[in-house]
Structures are given as structure tokens and as C-alpha cells.
Design an enzyme around this catalytic site. Sequence first.
Site, PDB file in Angstrom:
ATOM      1  N   CYS A  82       0.805  -1.225   0.000  1.00  0.00           N
ATOM      2  CA  CYS A  82       0.000   0.000   0.000  1.00  0.00           C
ATOM      3  C   CYS A  82       0.836   1.272   0.000  1.00  0.00           C
ATOM      4  O   CYS A  82       0.292   2.370  -0.007  1.00  0.00           O
ATOM      5  CB  CYS A  82      -0.961  -0.019   1.180  1.00  0.00           C
ATOM      6  N   HIS A  86      -2.149   7.973   6.548  1.00  0.00           N
ATOM      7  CA  HIS A  86      -2.480   6.654   5.993  1.00  0.00           C
ATOM      8  C   HIS A  86      -3.834   6.220   6.543  1.00  0.00           C
ATOM      9  O   HIS A  86      -4.674   5.749   5.788  1.00  0.00           O
ATOM     10  CB  HIS A  86      -1.381   5.664   6.337  1.00  0.00           C
ATOM     11  N   GLU A 127       0.368   5.536  13.855  1.00  0.00           N
ATOM     12  CA  GLU A 127       0.659   6.689  13.010  1.00  0.00           C
ATOM     13  C   GLU A 127       0.519   7.996  13.787  1.00  0.00           C
ATOM     14  O   GLU A 127       1.355   8.904  13.652  1.00  0.00           O
ATOM     15  CB  GLU A 127      -0.257   6.712  11.786  1.00  0.00           C
ATOM     16  N   LYS A 186      -9.388   8.119   3.341  1.00  0.00           N
ATOM     17  CA  LYS A 186      -9.842   6.729   3.200  1.00  0.00           C
ATOM     18  C   LYS A 186     -11.220   6.532   3.817  1.00  0.00           C
ATOM     19  O   LYS A 186     -11.904   5.554   3.512  1.00  0.00           O
ATOM     20  CB  LYS A 186      -8.840   5.767   3.841  1.00  0.00           C
ATOM     21  N   HIS A 209      -9.782   2.095   1.011  1.00  0.00           N
ATOM     22  CA  HIS A 209      -8.335   1.891   0.880  1.00  0.00           C
ATOM     23  C   HIS A 209      -8.041   1.357  -0.519  1.00  0.00           C
ATOM     24  O   HIS A 209      -8.369   0.219  -0.833  1.00  0.00           O
ATOM     25  CB  HIS A 209      -7.870   0.902   1.951  1.00  0.00           C
ATOM     26  N   PHE A 241       2.023  -3.521   3.872  1.00  0.00           N
ATOM     27  CA  PHE A 241       2.440  -4.810   4.415  1.00  0.00           C
ATOM     28  C   PHE A 241       3.903  -5.064   4.029  1.00  0.00           C
ATOM     29  O   PHE A 241       4.332  -4.760   2.919  1.00  0.00           O
ATOM     30  CB  PHE A 241       1.577  -5.934   3.852  1.00  0.00           C
TER      31      PHE A 241
END
Length: 421
Positions: free
Chosen positions: A167, A307, A318, A339, A344, A407
Site C-alpha cells: 500500500c 495513511h 501513526e 480513506k 483503501h 504490508f
Amino acid sequence: MELKRVVVTGLGAITPLGNDVPTTWAAAVAGKSGAGPITHFDASKFKTQFACEVKNFNAAEHIDRKKLRQLDLYAQYALVAARQAVADSKLEEAPNLDRNRVGVIVAAGIGGLHTFEEEAGYYAINEANGPKYNPFFIPKMIADIASGHVSMEYSFHGPNFGVVSACASSNNAIIDAFNLIRLGKADAFVTGGAEAAIYPAGVGGFNSMHALSTRNDSPETASRPFSKSRDGFVMGEGSAILILEELEHAKARGAKIYAEVVGGGMSADAYHLTATHPEGLGAKLSMQAALDDANMKPEDIDYINVHGTSTPVGDVSEIKAIVDLFGDAAYKLNISSTKSMTGHLLGATGAMEALFSVKAIEEGIIPPTINHEEGDDDENIDYSLNFTFNKAQKREVRAALSNAFGFGGHNATVIVKRYEE
């Protein structure tokens, strides 16, 4: 060696909020959700039965029938968004354009998942008669092929490749394009990301990890970053493309300049396959690297497009990283997770949020984090920060920072600022 300056001169988007930039941006400012029941396949037996799908997209209206056979849905999104961005930039109208110095870097975290599913299923059905595959199977599936199609569309012969870092992919693509231009290796890049993974393997795979929200009774409120009741991310799809261009090249042809790209930072959590570092170590390193690259201080940033996926662990780490790095300056900037509206977009998410950051600078508006109802009990989410909850806010944005994490512990941060002579 003096580094060249890099500006944004074109934007294109196919998203769950709209099939062009103006529609997408207007929906984001209005706080609209792109979520709804899944239509790409029968999801009635899945734990998650909704997603943020692109709507009313008919590829045949944009791409001829012969070429369409060669394109997975993710590449269709990329090609149409790239056409919008190139047209917006008027790059092709540049006199004496050197196509050998225009490159393409379009990222995907997964690539042609639907094509893979179709071909694998076909083989299982026909195994008794021997394998039989579509000759376009491999070139439709691979995650770099969108870049190839865009370069062939325009005969752009500059550097051409895809980027895969889950991502964080399209932020990495933007950073690569930025670096190649400022080093003098190219005059312009078509860059961004595309993804189309709302199919059984994508939804089922993320469901097995307990990563997706299962709020099937209310899809439009399911993506709720930083809210106590968040239960996972909502999968999105689409493409966002930016035209990055060397400043003097853009000025020489009278191009519209949306913003300037001034910094890119990258890091690794080196912690876990899928979970973010609990102290936000990688996120902090990535943001610090971007600030250093831009020769900027935390107080120079007015807006962070986080994010912020709406997962219990990721949201916390975050925010901890932002507070640790920005200190007192963290309380003077706006934060939002778009998002909450787009879902996402996986490998396309960085480019989508970089585009939103550019528009925030252009329009002086911070898009909101929607669906917030109740704060988390976790002390690491400091609600005295300005999360821009539920309603857009007008604000002069001199500079914006956009985070994307993937990831594998991949972290990538892009900084854009208002262009000044």
C-alpha cells in the site's frame, strides 16, 4: 550538482467518488462515502459484503474492443486516468516534446488479480483436458503492465517500470519519478497507481486476516479512522495519476502548475509482516526523511493526509509517530484520512492521497475524516489534534505531507507545497 525543481502539471482520477478529478474532489470536500454493496461478484457468503467500488465505469466507452482484451480492470483504470492527466497537463501540446525524456511509473500493490482468478479457475475446470490459458494471461496480470500500456499509448520512451511495495506502492512511484526528474534523467513523468482487487481472492484473503470491516448493515459508515468503533479498513479501487515535470520545462511551455513536489522519504518498520510498528518507528523515520529531503521543519507543514486506514492498531501508531516527530507543531496542523470516503485503494492509495494533498493546496480546503462518532480510549490518540472530523475546513495550505504504509513494513512519505517562483 544542483537538483532540478519538480512540479505537478496534470491530474487524473478514476475513484469510488467519481470518474474524474473534479467530481472526486467535490465529493471528498462534501464528505461523501464511496462505499456500498459489492457488485463485482456475489459476496453474500463473505464476512465482508461491501466495498468502495468505482461506479458507472464503462471501459468500452474509452478503450477499443481489441485493446480491451489485453487489459485487466486495474490497467483500464490506469490508462483512462493517465489520459485525463496527460490531457490536463497539455503535455502533448508542448512544442518539440522529446518523448525520449518522458517516462511512466504506475504502481500496483497486487495487479491483475481478477485475471489471475479467471485463469486459475479455468484451468481447474479444464484440467482433465490439459492446460489451456489465454495468451494475454501473463501480460494482463503482471503489476508493471499498466506502465507499459501508458507508455505505448503516447510513445513515451523514457524510464518505464512499475513499483510494488504493497500500500506504499504509488508513493514510491511518485518518489522515483521525482528523483529521476530532479537528477536530470527525464523532463516529465506520468506517475501514480492503480488497483482493482475487489474480487473473491482479494476480499476473502483480507477477511481471513481480519483486516476488513464487517459492518455490512452500514457500508457508508464503515470506514471510520480514529473512532473507537473502527473494526478494519474498507477496500477501494481505482487509479490516480499525476504528471510530474521539471520546472523550467513546464514554464517554457506555459503549463499550469498545481504544486511543487519537494520531498520524499522512505523507511522500513522491520517489525512484522502486516502490523505497523507499535511505536510508529517506521512512520516517524519516513516522515523525518521527507522533511530532511525537502529541507523543511515540522512547523512548515499545514496538512497531513494520513495513511489512517481505520484499523485498530495502524491508526494508533501513526498518530503516535506524528506527535513524537512534530511536537507542538502537531497541534497547529490539520490531519485527515480521506480513506474514510474512498476506502483503501491499496497500491493506488498513495497517489490518490497525494492528489488530494495537491488539491488542498490549490483550493485551500482540507477534506474531512468522516464517520467519527466517539473517541478511542487509547491514550496514544490525542483528540486535541485537529483530525478535521466530519466536515471539510477552509485553510491556507502552504505545504502538505502524505503518508502511505504497506504490508512488509514499507513506509513512504511525499511532501508537496505551494509553487512559488
